[in-house]
Design a protein around this motif. Structure first.
Motif, PDB file in Angstrom:
ATOM      1  N   ALA A  66       0.827  -1.206   0.000  1.00  0.00           N
ATOM      2  CA  ALA A  66       0.000   0.000   0.000  1.00  0.00           C
ATOM      3  C   ALA A  66       0.865   1.263   0.000  1.00  0.00           C
ATOM      4  O   ALA A  66       0.465   2.296  -0.551  1.00  0.00           O
ATOM      5  CB  ALA A  66      -0.926   0.004   1.214  1.00  0.00           C
ATOM      6  N   LEU A  67       2.055   1.182   0.625  1.00  0.00           N
ATOM      7  CA  LEU A  67       2.927   2.362   0.669  1.00  0.00           C
ATOM      8  C   LEU A  67       3.288   2.804  -0.741  1.00  0.00           C
ATOM      9  O   LEU A  67       3.228   3.995  -1.076  1.00  0.00           O
ATOM     10  CB  LEU A  67       4.202   2.054   1.464  1.00  0.00           C
ATOM     11  N   GLU A  68       3.675   1.847  -1.571  1.00  0.00           N
ATOM     12  CA  GLU A  68       4.059   2.175  -2.942  1.00  0.00           C
ATOM     13  C   GLU A  68       2.846   2.584  -3.785  1.00  0.00           C
ATOM     14  O   GLU A  68       2.923   3.537  -4.571  1.00  0.00           O
ATOM     15  CB  GLU A  68       4.748   0.969  -3.597  1.00  0.00           C
ATOM     16  N   GLU A  69       1.755   1.863  -3.588  1.00  0.00           N
ATOM     17  CA  GLU A  69       0.556   2.110  -4.394  1.00  0.00           C
ATOM     18  C   GLU A  69       0.016   3.528  -4.201  1.00  0.00           C
ATOM     19  O   GLU A  69      -0.399   4.180  -5.168  1.00  0.00           O
ATOM     20  CB  GLU A  69      -0.528   1.099  -4.006  1.00  0.00           C
ATOM     21  N   TYR A  70       0.053   4.027  -2.956  1.00  0.00           N
ATOM     22  CA  TYR A  70      -0.560   5.321  -2.659  1.00  0.00           C
ATOM     23  C   TYR A  70       0.465   6.392  -2.294  1.00  0.00           C
ATOM     24  O   TYR A  70       0.097   7.443  -1.759  1.00  0.00           O
ATOM     25  CB  TYR A  70      -1.584   5.157  -1.530  1.00  0.00           C
ATOM     26  N   ASP A  71       1.727   6.115  -2.584  1.00  0.00           N
ATOM     27  CA  ASP A  71       2.792   7.085  -2.323  1.00  0.00           C
ATOM     28  C   ASP A  71       2.795   7.534  -0.859  1.00  0.00           C
ATOM     29  O   ASP A  71       2.928   8.718  -0.553  1.00  0.00           O
ATOM     30  CB  ASP A  71       2.656   8.304  -3.261  1.00  0.00           C
ATOM     31  N   LEU A  72       2.627   6.556   0.028  1.00  0.00           N
ATOM     32  CA  LEU A  72       2.661   6.836   1.466  1.00  0.00           C
ATOM     33  C   LEU A  72       4.115   6.928   1.920  1.00  0.00           C
ATOM     34  O   LEU A  72       4.958   6.127   1.520  1.00  0.00           O
ATOM     35  CB  LEU A  72       1.929   5.738   2.240  1.00  0.00           C
ATOM     36  N   THR A  73       4.408   7.911   2.747  1.00  0.00           N
ATOM     37  CA  THR A  73       5.788   8.210   3.120  1.00  0.00           C
ATOM     38  C   THR A  73       6.213   7.459   4.373  1.00  0.00           C
ATOM     39  O   THR A  73       5.391   6.886   5.101  1.00  0.00           O
ATOM     40  CB  THR A  73       5.953   9.710   3.382  1.00  0.00           C
ATOM     41  N   GLU A  74       7.521   7.478   4.650  1.00  0.00           N
ATOM     42  CA  GLU A  74       8.043   6.875   5.873  1.00  0.00           C
ATOM     43  C   GLU A  74       7.469   7.582   7.102  1.00  0.00           C
ATOM     44  O   GLU A  74       7.183   6.944   8.122  1.00  0.00           O
ATOM     45  CB  GLU A  74       9.569   6.963   5.881  1.00  0.00           C
ATOM     46  N   LYS A  75       7.281   8.867   6.981  1.00  0.00           N
ATOM     47  CA  LYS A  75       6.690   9.647   8.071  1.00  0.00           C
ATOM     48  C   LYS A  75       5.265   9.171   8.360  1.00  0.00           C
ATOM     49  O   LYS A  75       4.853   9.043   9.521  1.00  0.00           O
ATOM     50  CB  LYS A  75       6.687  11.129   7.683  1.00  0.00           C
ATOM     51  N   GLU A  76       4.526   8.871   7.307  1.00  0.00           N
ATOM     52  CA  GLU A  76       3.153   8.384   7.481  1.00  0.00           C
ATOM     53  C   GLU A  76       3.148   6.950   8.018  1.00  0.00           C
ATOM     54  O   GLU A  76       2.262   6.589   8.799  1.00  0.00           O
ATOM     55  CB  GLU A  76       2.400   8.494   6.155  1.00  0.00           C
ATOM     56  N   LEU A  77       4.149   6.165   7.661  1.00  0.00           N
ATOM     57  CA  LEU A  77       4.261   4.823   8.228  1.00  0.00           C
ATOM     58  C   LEU A  77       4.486   4.899   9.739  1.00  0.00           C
ATOM     59  O   LEU A  77       3.915   4.112  10.503  1.00  0.00           O
ATOM     60  CB  LEU A  77       5.409   4.057   7.561  1.00  0.00           C
ATOM     61  N   ALA A  78       5.301   5.847  10.180  1.00  0.00           N
ATOM     62  CA  ALA A  78       5.492   6.055  11.621  1.00  0.00           C
ATOM     63  C   ALA A  78       4.167   6.411  12.289  1.00  0.00           C
ATOM     64  O   ALA A  78       3.867   5.964  13.402  1.00  0.00           O
ATOM     65  CB  ALA A  78       6.528   7.146  11.861  1.00  0.00           C
ATOM     66  N   LEU A  79       3.358   7.205  11.607  1.00  0.00           N
ATOM     67  CA  LEU A  79       2.048   7.607  12.129  1.00  0.00           C
ATOM     68  C   LEU A  79       1.132   6.402  12.318  1.00  0.00           C
ATOM     69  O   LEU A  79       0.309   6.371  13.247  1.00  0.00           O
ATOM     70  CB  LEU A  79       1.399   8.618  11.179  1.00  0.00           C
ATOM     71  N   PHE A  80       1.279   5.395  11.454  1.00  0.00           N
ATOM     72  CA  PHE A  80       0.441   4.197  11.572  1.00  0.00           C
ATOM     73  C   PHE A  80       0.745   3.433  12.862  1.00  0.00           C
ATOM     74  O   PHE A  80      -0.054   2.603  13.290  1.00  0.00           O
ATOM     75  CB  PHE A  80       0.660   3.269  10.368  1.00  0.00           C
ATOM     76  N   CYS A  81       1.908   3.699  13.459  1.00  0.00           N
ATOM     77  CA  CYS A  81       2.323   3.023  14.700  1.00  0.00           C
ATOM     78  C   CYS A  81       2.094   3.904  15.924  1.00  0.00           C
ATOM     79  O   CYS A  81       2.588   3.590  17.018  1.00  0.00           O
ATOM     80  CB  CYS A  81       3.812   2.663  14.615  1.00  0.00           C
ATOM     81  N   ALA A  82       1.365   4.990  15.767  1.00  0.00           N
ATOM     82  CA  ALA A  82       1.336   6.047  16.776  1.00  0.00           C
ATOM     83  C   ALA A  82       0.195   5.948  17.777  1.00  0.00           C
ATOM     84  O   ALA A  82      -0.887   5.449  17.483  1.00  0.00           O
ATOM     85  CB  ALA A  82       1.254   7.411  16.081  1.00  0.00           C
TER      86      ALA A  82
END
Length: 340
Positions: free
Chosen positions: A63-79
């Motif tokens: 999904a990160l690649e498909e929707y151009d989700l950033t590393e910063k947003e991945l950190a947010l998913f763990c928040a």
């Protein structure tokens, strides 16, 4: 009862006013129990400490690649974020990228930790929305994983949903705990919460911090854990927020530690240098004992040095303040780990 024998002591002035029991497991990524306090196998709802593992299906679905989700947003998913403006903006950005709206978030609402944001909201005459929830990042990530895999977004928080089943598969794998033994209930934000022994939770954090020390882990899963670990240490402010223990801990250790607390007195961290994972549970659920206990473990394991510990001193000997913000006592550890 001898209060002085309790592992966490709360002082008012020179006198012990309250105490807390703790249970701690210190485990390597390979599964060796190195040290413990209390019951290292205590069955425990990991609460928000499980968020890093809950994010694994997002990464593995691409999904990160498909929707151009950033590393910063991945950190947010763990928040468990404070609801600061940059947190809320990031959640909105994620939803825009996956073509969903705030109404799709099923995390509910609560007053955010960032009181300035809450006061501004009240003064503007507006009401709290799911963006302010400390779990809105996790929920936006779950939605991204669902959209990428063409899963239903209206029922994503139900334990029977295929995305939630993927999460249980991940937890069983990374923690080396039998899937059928993982008991679930409902977390504060409405999604499933998972009950496993502290030993397995600590091992999972060791593997998240240092996937290469997980001998029999699948390459795809180890890669996902590495991505999540990198995101959390590179953007610690997204994982918690301003003046928060997890943010300050990861920042001061300059990428060495991956840390995540949870409700009811849970705190976990993994050392990326050694593959050691630690899981802490304050028995009565009082979160004020978590940072004190975790800092004591860091001291005993000699992870870090005096300069780092000095920067984190307020989390080790946590001040007790009165309404005038005057220090009138402190919370400190009074235990030593049992080393194997």
């Amino acid at each position: 009862m001898n209060h002085t024998s309790k592992p966490i002591q709360v002082y008012r002035g020179d006198y012990i006013e309250s105490t807390h029991d703790v249970h701690i497991a210190v485990v390597t990524a390979k599964g060796d129990l190195l040290a413990y306090y209390g019951d290292p196998h205590r069955l425990t709802f990991a609460r928000s400490s499980m968020k890093a593992l809950q994010a694994v299906p997002i990464v593995e679905s691409h999904a990160l690649e498909e929707y151009d989700l950033t590393e910063k947003e991945l950190a947010l998913f763990c928040a468990s974020h404070s609801g600061e403006p940059f947190h809320r903006k990031s959640v909105e950005d994620v939803l825009n990228k996956i073509h969903l709206e705030e109404k799709h978030l099923q995390c509910g609402t609560h007053i955010p930790r960032d009181i300035d944001s809450y006061n501004k909201l009240i003064k503007s005459g507006k009401e709290l929305t799911p963006f302010y929830s400390n779990c809105s990042g996790k929920h936006s990530g779950m939605l991204a994983g669902c959209v990428k895999q063409n899963m239903d977004v209206d029922t994503y928080r139900e334990v029977s949903h295929p995305y939630q089943q993927q999460i249980i598969d991940v937890i069983s794998d990374v923690s080396s705990y039998e899937r059928e033994k993982i008991m679930t209930s409902v977390d504060g934000c409405g999604v499933p919460v998972h009950r496993i022994p502290l030993y397995n939770l600590a091992m999972a954090f060791g593997r998240t911090a240092s996937p290469n020390d997980w001998d029999d882990g699948e390459p795809k899963r180890k890669k996902a854990l590495g991505q999540i670990s990198n995101a959390m240490v590179n953007f610690p402010e997204m994982v918690a927020g301003t003046d928060r223990f997890d943010t300050d801990l990861m920042r001061e250790y300059q990428g060495r530690l991956v840390a995540k607390g949870g409700a009811e007195g849970v705190h976990c961290f993994g050392d990326r240098q050694t593959g050691i994972g630690v899981a802490v549970k304050v028995a009565d659920g009082n979160a004020r004992g978590t940072s004190v206990a975790s800092m004591q473990v860091l001291h005993e394991l000699k992870i870090g040095d005096q300069s780092v510990w000095d920067q984190l001193e307020t989390y080790y000997h946590a001040p007790v303040l009165n309404a005038r913000k005057e220090k009138i006592g402190e919370i400190k550890a009074s235990f030593e780990l049992n080393f194997i």
